[in-house]
Design an enzyme around this catalytic site. Structure first.
Site, PDB file in Angstrom:
ATOM      1  N   HIS A   1      71.888  64.352 -16.409  1.00 46.50           N
ATOM      2  CA  HIS A   1      71.634  63.596 -15.178  1.00 46.50           C
ATOM      3  C   HIS A   1      70.199  63.909 -14.739  1.00 46.50           C
ATOM      4  O   HIS A   1      69.824  65.079 -14.628  1.00 46.50           O
ATOM      5  CB  HIS A   1      72.629  63.977 -14.090  1.00 46.50           C
ATOM      6  CG  HIS A   1      74.050  63.697 -14.441  1.00 46.50           C
ATOM      7  ND1 HIS A   1      74.554  62.417 -14.505  1.00 46.50           N
ATOM      8  CD2 HIS A   1      75.082  64.527 -14.765  1.00 46.50           C
ATOM      9  CE1 HIS A   1      75.840  62.465 -14.836  1.00 46.50           C
ATOM     10  NE2 HIS A   1      76.179  63.732 -15.000  1.00 46.50           N
TER      11      HIS A   1
ATOM     12  N   GLY B   1      93.729  74.237 -22.012  1.00 51.32           N
ATOM     13  CA  GLY B   1      93.378  75.495 -21.383  1.00 51.32           C
ATOM     14  C   GLY B   1      91.960  75.966 -21.583  1.00 51.32           C
ATOM     15  O   GLY B   1      91.667  77.150 -21.369  1.00 51.32           O
TER      16      GLY B   1
ATOM     17  N   HIS C   1      74.904  60.573 -22.546  1.00 43.74           N
ATOM     18  CA  HIS C   1      76.035  61.375 -23.009  1.00 43.74           C
ATOM     19  C   HIS C   1      76.010  61.393 -24.531  1.00 43.74           C
ATOM     20  O   HIS C   1      75.672  60.397 -25.170  1.00 43.74           O
ATOM     21  CB  HIS C   1      77.352  60.764 -22.523  1.00 43.74           C
ATOM     22  CG  HIS C   1      78.542  61.148 -23.348  1.00 43.74           C
ATOM     23  ND1 HIS C   1      79.068  60.334 -24.337  1.00 43.74           N
ATOM     24  CD2 HIS C   1      79.303  62.263 -23.344  1.00 43.74           C
ATOM     25  CE1 HIS C   1      80.103  60.927 -24.894  1.00 43.74           C
ATOM     26  NE2 HIS C   1      80.271  62.101 -24.312  1.00 43.74           N
TER      27      HIS C   1
ATOM     28  N   HIS D   1      89.137  49.535 -14.163  1.00 46.09           N
ATOM     29  CA  HIS D   1      89.351  49.281 -12.740  1.00 46.09           C
ATOM     30  C   HIS D   1      88.087  48.790 -12.030  1.00 46.09           C
ATOM     31  O   HIS D   1      88.156  48.330 -10.891  1.00 46.09           O
ATOM     32  CB  HIS D   1      89.920  50.522 -12.033  1.00 46.09           C
ATOM     33  CG  HIS D   1      88.979  51.691 -11.975  1.00 46.09           C
ATOM     34  ND1 HIS D   1      88.948  52.674 -12.934  1.00 46.09           N
ATOM     35  CD2 HIS D   1      88.043  52.032 -11.051  1.00 46.09           C
ATOM     36  CE1 HIS D   1      88.050  53.574 -12.605  1.00 46.09           C
ATOM     37  NE2 HIS D   1      87.475  53.209 -11.469  1.00 46.09           N
TER      38      HIS D   1
ATOM     39  N   HIS E   1      69.424  51.724 -29.259  1.00 45.05           N
ATOM     40  CA  HIS E   1      70.319  51.151 -30.266  1.00 45.05           C
ATOM     41  C   HIS E   1      69.656  51.060 -31.633  1.00 45.05           C
ATOM     42  O   HIS E   1      70.298  51.319 -32.667  1.00 45.05           O
ATOM     43  CB  HIS E   1      70.794  49.776 -29.819  1.00 45.05           C
ATOM     44  CG  HIS E   1      71.878  49.832 -28.789  1.00 45.05           C
ATOM     45  ND1 HIS E   1      73.205  49.964 -29.113  1.00 45.05           N
ATOM     46  CD2 HIS E   1      71.843  49.794 -27.427  1.00 45.05           C
ATOM     47  CE1 HIS E   1      73.942  49.993 -28.014  1.00 45.05           C
ATOM     48  NE2 HIS E   1      73.129  49.886 -26.974  1.00 45.05           N
TER      49      HIS E   1
ATOM     50  N   SER F   1      79.081  68.863 -26.899  1.00 38.00           N
ATOM     51  CA  SER F   1      79.187  67.865 -25.844  1.00 38.00           C
ATOM     52  C   SER F   1      77.999  68.008 -24.906  1.00 38.00           C
ATOM     53  O   SER F   1      77.669  69.115 -24.475  1.00 38.00           O
ATOM     54  CB  SER F   1      80.499  68.047 -25.071  1.00 38.00           C
ATOM     55  OG  SER F   1      80.615  67.080 -24.043  1.00 38.00           O
TER      56      SER F   1
ATOM     57  N   ASN G   1      78.389  63.414 -27.838  1.00 42.07           N
ATOM     58  CA  ASN G   1      79.256  64.460 -28.371  1.00 42.07           C
ATOM     59  C   ASN G   1      79.641  64.106 -29.788  1.00 42.07           C
ATOM     60  O   ASN G   1      79.743  62.923 -30.147  1.00 42.07           O
ATOM     61  CB  ASN G   1      80.503  64.673 -27.505  1.00 42.07           C
ATOM     62  CG  ASN G   1      81.583  63.647 -27.760  1.00 42.07           C
ATOM     63  OD1 ASN G   1      82.347  63.766 -28.708  1.00 42.07           O
ATOM     64  ND2 ASN G   1      81.646  62.626 -26.913  1.00 42.07           N
ATOM     65  N   THR G   2      79.817  65.119 -30.602  1.00 40.58           N
ATOM     66  CA  THR G   2      80.414  64.948 -31.925  1.00 40.58           C
ATOM     67  C   THR G   2      81.356  66.124 -32.147  1.00 40.58           C
ATOM     68  O   THR G   2      81.145  67.213 -31.629  1.00 40.58           O
ATOM     69  CB  THR G   2      79.370  64.887 -33.057  1.00 40.58           C
ATOM     70  OG1 THR G   2      78.497  66.030 -32.976  1.00 40.58           O
ATOM     71  CG2 THR G   2      78.536  63.616 -32.974  1.00 40.58           C
TER      72      THR G   2
END
Length: 292
Positions: free
Chosen positions: A118, A275, A128, A192, A162, A114, A130-131
């Protein structure tokens, strides 16, 4: 193929570690080659651990974070391999996603990488990636992708990002890129705010065709696409002059990123509920953000 997938697990976790090493070296190279002021950034690496409720080993990983570099204000590149038994809430979540047999045998294994970056310069886009691979006794699947999050958008940067991903996915079938692009557009949407958090990319989850080798190769190519898709954009934008207004735009956009990760991101929720080290799970949050 064994029921426990031991060979496949080993191949997957080893690949995520190699990809991590390549990305860390590339990002430190960007710091070395930048002629700006300030200290050259370096990753601080620490081990993360996880224990089961009974105190037994439940896996861990490496957390690599660079703060205050010339190019990167904050970037984290984490890998982890965790295992054990899922708790009741996680079992129910898996069952709701269609994973069979979780109540009878709640064992799981998961490994992945991951990354969130910034940037110092508001013209250089955040990103970003992640795999991951997930296994239970009754199912396995892959997931992940990468998406670009510029606060100041450049159409040519979006097109390059892309196009590079498409070039890496097309050998697997020309239907993969449009499907995974649409998946990213849906997944990285902030309801939102009624907007996307960035300019998209590619994404998949619960991906299992039944052919482990083919699915693993696709997952590897998603990872291989990342550096050629992203690094040229950083090299192009890291020297662009910027104003206080540009920085303000960046901080406000980071607020969107933080909202998404805390409210919607499935990986964040999974890491906290199982956890894993909270600092590693939340390393995606920006060092500074602003809400107006």
């Amino acid at each position: 193929m064994s029921d426990d997938f031991e060979a496949e697990k080993s191949k997957a976790s080893s690949w995520f570690r190699r990809l991590r090493d390549e990305i860390v070296a590339s990002f430190e190279g960007l710091e070395d080659s930048h002629k700006g002021e300030g200290d050259i950034g370096r990753f601080e690496v620490s081990e993360t651990t996880r224990t089961s409720d009974d105190g037994s080993d439940a896996g861990g990983g490496l957390m690599s974070v660079m703060r205050g570099g010339r190019v990167f204000e904050k970037v984290g590149v984490n890998i982890s391999t965790v295992y054990g038994q899922l708790g009741d809430a996680a079992q129910k979540a898996m069952a709701a996603r269609g994973v069979p047999g979780m109540a009878e045998d709640p064992r799981f294994w998961a490994s992945g990488i991951s990354l969130v970056a910034h940037m110092q310069n508001p013209h250089a886009p955040a990103v970003h990636m992640n795999t991951r691979m997930f296994w239970t006794p009754h199912a396995w699947w892959f997931g992940g992708g990468s998406d670009l999050n510029p606060c100041i958008e450049y159409a040519e940067d979006t097109a390059h990002f892309h196009a590079t991903q498409k070039a890496h996915l097309d050998p697997h079938g020309e239907g993969h890129y449009p499907k995974l692009k649409a998946w990213a557009d849906e997944y990285f949407y902030i309801p939102h705010r009624n907007r996307a958090r960035g300019v998209g990319g590619i994404f998949m989850d619960d991906y299992c065709t039944g052919d482990w080798e083919a699915d693993f190769t696709l997952t590897q190519d998603i990872g291989k696409a990342f550096l050629p898709a992203y690094v040229p954009l950083v090299e192009k934008r890291r020297d662009t002059p910027w104003t206080d207004a540009d920085k303000d735009t960046q901080l406000i956009h980071r607020g969107l990123y933080a909202e998404y990760n805390l409210v919607y991101d499935r990986g964040t929720k999974f890491g906290l509920t199982t956890g894993h080290d909270a600092n590693a799970v939340l390393m995606s949050l920006p060092p500074l953000a602003k809400w107006v």
